[in-house]
Design a protein around this motif. Sequence first.
Motif, PDB file in Angstrom:
ATOM      1  N   LYS A   1      12.936  -7.350   9.344  1.00 32.62           N
ATOM      2  CA  LYS A   1      13.684  -6.134   9.017  1.00 32.62           C
ATOM      3  C   LYS A   1      12.940  -5.285   7.985  1.00 32.62           C
ATOM      4  CE  LYS A   1      18.207  -4.606   7.277  1.00 32.62           C
ATOM      5  NZ  LYS A   1      19.528  -5.075   6.755  1.00 32.62           N
ATOM      6  N   ALA A   2      12.302  -5.942   7.025  1.00 31.24           N
ATOM      7  CA  ALA A   2      11.573  -5.219   5.982  1.00 31.24           C
ATOM      8  C   ALA A   2      10.299  -4.577   6.510  1.00 31.24           C
ATOM      9  CB  ALA A   2      11.241  -6.154   4.830  1.00 31.24           C
TER      10      ALA A   2
ATOM     11  N   LYS B   1      14.008 -13.459   9.534  1.00 32.19           N
ATOM     12  CA  LYS B   1      14.470 -12.195  10.093  1.00 32.19           C
ATOM     13  C   LYS B   1      14.489 -11.075   9.058  1.00 32.19           C
ATOM     14  CE  LYS B   1      17.275 -14.275  13.750  1.00 32.19           C
ATOM     15  NZ  LYS B   1      18.638 -14.457  14.314  1.00 32.19           N
ATOM     16  N   GLU B   2      14.684 -11.419   7.780  1.00 27.37           N
ATOM     17  CA  GLU B   2      14.656 -10.391   6.733  1.00 27.37           C
ATOM     18  C   GLU B   2      13.247  -9.824   6.572  1.00 27.37           C
ATOM     19  OE1 GLU B   2      17.200  -9.002   5.006  1.00 27.37           O
ATOM     20  OE2 GLU B   2      18.453 -10.111   6.419  1.00 27.37           O
TER      21      GLU B   2
ATOM     22  N   GLU C   1      13.051  -2.492  -2.757  1.00 26.98           N
ATOM     23  CA  GLU C   1      13.127  -3.934  -3.020  1.00 26.98           C
ATOM     24  C   GLU C   1      11.739  -4.575  -2.986  1.00 26.98           C
ATOM     25  OE1 GLU C   1      17.174  -5.963  -1.681  1.00 26.98           O
ATOM     26  OE2 GLU C   1      16.099  -5.092   0.013  1.00 26.98           O
TER      27      GLU C   1
ATOM     28  N   SER D   1      13.680  -0.829   2.751  1.00 28.95           N
ATOM     29  CA  SER D   1      13.208  -2.042   2.072  1.00 28.95           C
ATOM     30  C   SER D   1      12.133  -1.774   1.034  1.00 28.95           C
ATOM     31  CB  SER D   1      12.667  -3.043   3.106  1.00 28.95           C
ATOM     32  OG  SER D   1      13.670  -3.463   3.992  1.00 28.95           O
TER      33      SER D   1
ATOM     34  N   PHE E   1      10.580 -11.987   1.080  1.00 30.83           N
ATOM     35  CA  PHE E   1      11.422 -12.073   2.274  1.00 30.83           C
ATOM     36  C   PHE E   1      11.075 -13.300   3.101  1.00 30.83           C
ATOM     37  CE2 PHE E   1      10.956  -7.707   0.972  1.00 30.83           C
ATOM     38  CZ  PHE E   1      12.211  -7.138   1.151  1.00 30.83           C
TER      39      PHE E   1
ATOM     40  N   ARG F   1      10.781  -8.230  -4.275  1.00 36.76           N
ATOM     41  CA  ARG F   1      11.557  -9.164  -3.472  1.00 36.76           C
ATOM     42  C   ARG F   1      10.662  -9.847  -2.447  1.00 36.76           C
ATOM     43  NH1 ARG F   1      16.637  -8.154   0.767  1.00 36.76           N
ATOM     44  NH2 ARG F   1      16.559 -10.274   1.614  1.00 36.76           N
TER      45      ARG F   1
END
Length: 218
Positions: A169-170, A165-166, A154, A151, A162, A160
Amino acid sequence: MAFDFKIENDIALITFDDGKVNAVGFNLIEQFNKALDEAEQHANAVVFHGGEGKFCGGFDLSVMKSGDEEKQNKLVQAGADLIVRLYGYPLPVIVAAEGHSIALGAIMLMAADLRIGKDGGTKYGLNETAIGMVLPPFGMELAKARLSLTSQTEALLFSRIFEGKEAVKAGFLDAAVPQDQVLRTAMGYAEKLKMLPRAAFAESKIQLRKATIEKMKG
């Protein structure tokens, strides 16, 4: 800025809420440091809570857009010192981030040991590239240490932002839950983490993070 600090059951709860985006200025940094001083003496875990529906939108723009370069540099340095302190703080640090955590707000997340955020509709991330800035070493090195390798491009190059859940994850969050459960979940983790042997926790944290901390200071 409404600022509240209390210690109950060996957990220090720091709540800050300016009714807007919780911009970080000199006064808030001073309040944070005083609270951390007291928590280090009288608590076994620390929880940061940005109030209902918010966390932190970054540095105080009234300073950062003032044109006073000396004042801007002093604020950024004070913020950097606070982040380095949090990352190496001898007690468990948990964040309850119910709302947007952008720029310095996202860096505060990365400096904490455990981060509980909202499961949707809330933005977490680093927007520096998008606004023509480069993260200073204290932010860049921390991001390299805490964000997932998949990540980082990004997050750091593409700016990016977020959600949910993203964001987990990042690497900006450890858990994303409904807003009304954010603080409760953070306090639940604090109840468990406060039981860790203090000296062993502090030494293990420094051993784990000392190389990154030295780079952050650069």
